[in-house]
Write a protein that holds these residues in place. Structure first.
Motif, short mmCIF file in Angstrom:
data_model
loop_
_atom_site.label_atom_id
_atom_site.label_comp_id
_atom_site.label_asym_id
_atom_site.label_seq_id
_atom_site.Cartn_x
_atom_site.Cartn_y
_atom_site.Cartn_z
N LYS A 82 15.71 4.09 -0.40
CA LYS A 82 16.11 2.87 -0.91
C LYS A 82 15.62 1.63 -0.16
O LYS A 82 15.95 1.74 0.94
N LEU A 83 14.73 0.76 -0.55
CA LEU A 83 14.46 -0.01 0.22
C LEU A 83 14.80 -1.60 0.01
O LEU A 83 15.36 -1.74 -1.21
N PRO A 84 15.15 -2.59 0.68
CA PRO A 84 14.70 -2.27 2.26
C PRO A 84 15.72 -1.28 3.03
O PRO A 84 16.84 -1.22 2.63
N LEU A 85 15.37 -0.42 3.89
CA LEU A 85 16.06 0.31 4.56
C LEU A 85 17.22 -0.10 5.41
O LEU A 85 16.73 -1.21 6.30
N LYS A 86 18.49 0.01 5.28
CA LYS A 86 19.35 -0.60 5.94
C LYS A 86 20.54 0.44 6.47
O LYS A 86 20.93 1.35 5.59
N THR A 87 20.90 0.38 7.76
CA THR A 87 21.66 1.33 8.13
C THR A 87 23.25 1.22 7.44
O THR A 87 23.79 0.24 7.09
N GLY A 88 23.80 2.40 6.95
CA GLY A 88 24.96 2.43 6.24
C GLY A 88 24.81 2.52 4.81
O GLY A 88 25.69 2.68 4.06
N ASP A 89 23.69 2.06 4.24
CA ASP A 89 23.44 2.25 2.71
C ASP A 89 23.56 3.65 2.16
O ASP A 89 23.13 4.74 2.95
N GLU A 90 24.17 3.83 1.17
CA GLU A 90 24.53 5.01 0.35
C GLU A 90 24.15 4.78 -1.18
O GLU A 90 24.35 3.77 -1.89
N PHE B 54 22.73 10.17 -0.84
CA PHE B 54 21.81 9.81 0.16
C PHE B 54 22.55 8.96 1.14
O PHE B 54 23.46 8.21 0.59
N LYS B 55 22.33 8.83 2.40
CA LYS B 55 22.82 8.09 3.39
C LYS B 55 22.10 7.53 4.28
O LYS B 55 21.31 8.52 4.86
N VAL B 56 21.80 6.29 4.76
CA VAL B 56 20.90 5.91 5.82
C VAL B 56 21.81 5.59 6.96
O VAL B 56 22.86 4.82 7.13
N ASN B 57 21.34 6.46 8.16
CA ASN B 57 22.06 6.56 9.30
C ASN B 57 21.11 5.29 10.47
O ASN B 57 20.25 4.79 10.09
N LYS B 58 21.81 5.38 11.36
CA LYS B 58 21.22 4.39 12.29
C LYS B 58 19.64 4.82 12.81
O LYS B 58 19.28 5.89 12.74
N LEU B 59 19.02 3.81 13.27
CA LEU B 59 17.87 3.90 14.02
C LEU B 59 17.77 5.00 15.18
O LEU B 59 18.73 4.59 16.10
#
Length: 274
Positions: free
Chosen positions: A175-183, A203-208
């Motif tokens: 999911k764009l833009p990629l952001k830490t914590g997005d689900e 889905f979940k975006v974790n930290k860089l």
């Protein structure tokens, strides 16, 4: 005799009458002439000084003529500066040109494999451009997946060894833009020649994170996926951890199904275009 009379006598001589002697009248006249001469000389000197200061003795050179005024056929138009180009995050995290290749070393327990992912063709599915990536394991094709890339994200729409399976609706894997914590969640169907299966995904975006691999060190976002296929026999769940780095795309992956885990890391990325 008062003071004024004495000063007058000292300056102009003895007072006289209209019928006074001619010698007295001559003296008074000479005094007036001398004073007039002094005043006249002063005025001449002043005029000469002014002439020197302001150049009255020489004529001033004429000023150059003004340039002609250009007539405009149309009124001037303000030129707007172009807006800065928006960064294409889809291309940044999902680089794709026909011939692009990702070579990966994979391991599952004591077993090792060679994975090769290659960007192959682009064609339309349901009116949308779909980009295909072929996956080979030790030289044998095991999967051909189709993806749609747009401003909202990267969406998986096709699967199977021949890429003929369909995911309805398309599953957003990034999911764009990629952001830490997005689900985000997905719910739909996996359709193939064998039939249709219900599916769910989280889905979940974790930290860089900093990822070291044989291909180099990358700063990459980790995206956790849990994908379930729901059948009459039960629920089959696959857990994926994928790391996406700018300009390189997928650089690492861990896939767990049941008790089996396959880990793969990038060894070489060949980009046809930069």
């Amino acid at each position: 005799m008062n003071a004024d009379e004495r000063r007058s006598k000292q300056q102009y001589g003895e007072p006289h009458s209209r019928t006074g002697s001619g010698s007295n009248q001559g003296r008074v006249c000479c005094v007036y002439l001398r004073q007039s001469a002094v005043y006249g000389a002063f005025i001449v000197l002043l005029a000469a000084a002014v002439a020197v200061l302001f150049g009255c003795g020489k004529p001033e050179p004429p000023l150059p003529p003004l340039p002609p005024v250009e007539k405009l056929s149309q009124p001037p138009v303000a030129v707007e500066k172009p807006a800065p180009e928006k960064q294409d995050e889809a291309a940044l995290f999902f680089p794709w040109h026909p011939g692009d290749k990702w070579e990966m070393d994979a391991r599952s327990g004591p077993d090792t494999y060679k994975f090769e992912l290659t960007a192959t063709v682009e064609h339309e599915i349901d009116g949308k451009k779909t980009r295909f990536i072929e996956m080979k394991r030790d030289g044998q094709t095991v999967q051909s997946e189709g993806y749609i890339a747009d401003d909202a994200g990267i969406h998986r729409i096709a699967f199977g060894p021949d890429g003929k399976g369909r995911i309805e609706p398309p599953m957003t894997v990034l999911k764009l833009p990629l952001k830490t914590g997005d689900e985000w969640d997905w719910k739909g169907k996996f359709k193939s020649e064998d039939g249709s299966v219900d599916g769910e995904a989280r889905f979940k975006v974790n930290k860089l994170e900093s990822i070291k691999s044989p291909a180099g060190t990358f700063f990459a976002f980790r995206v956790d996926q849990t994908i379930s296929q729901i059948t009459p026999e039960g629920r089959n769940e696959t857990v994926n951890k994928q790391w996406f780095a700018p300009k390189n795309g997928l650089v690492k992956q861990e896939t767990t199904t049941g008790d089996s885990t396959v880990s793969a890391e990038l060894t070489k990325h060949t980009a046809v275009q930069q």
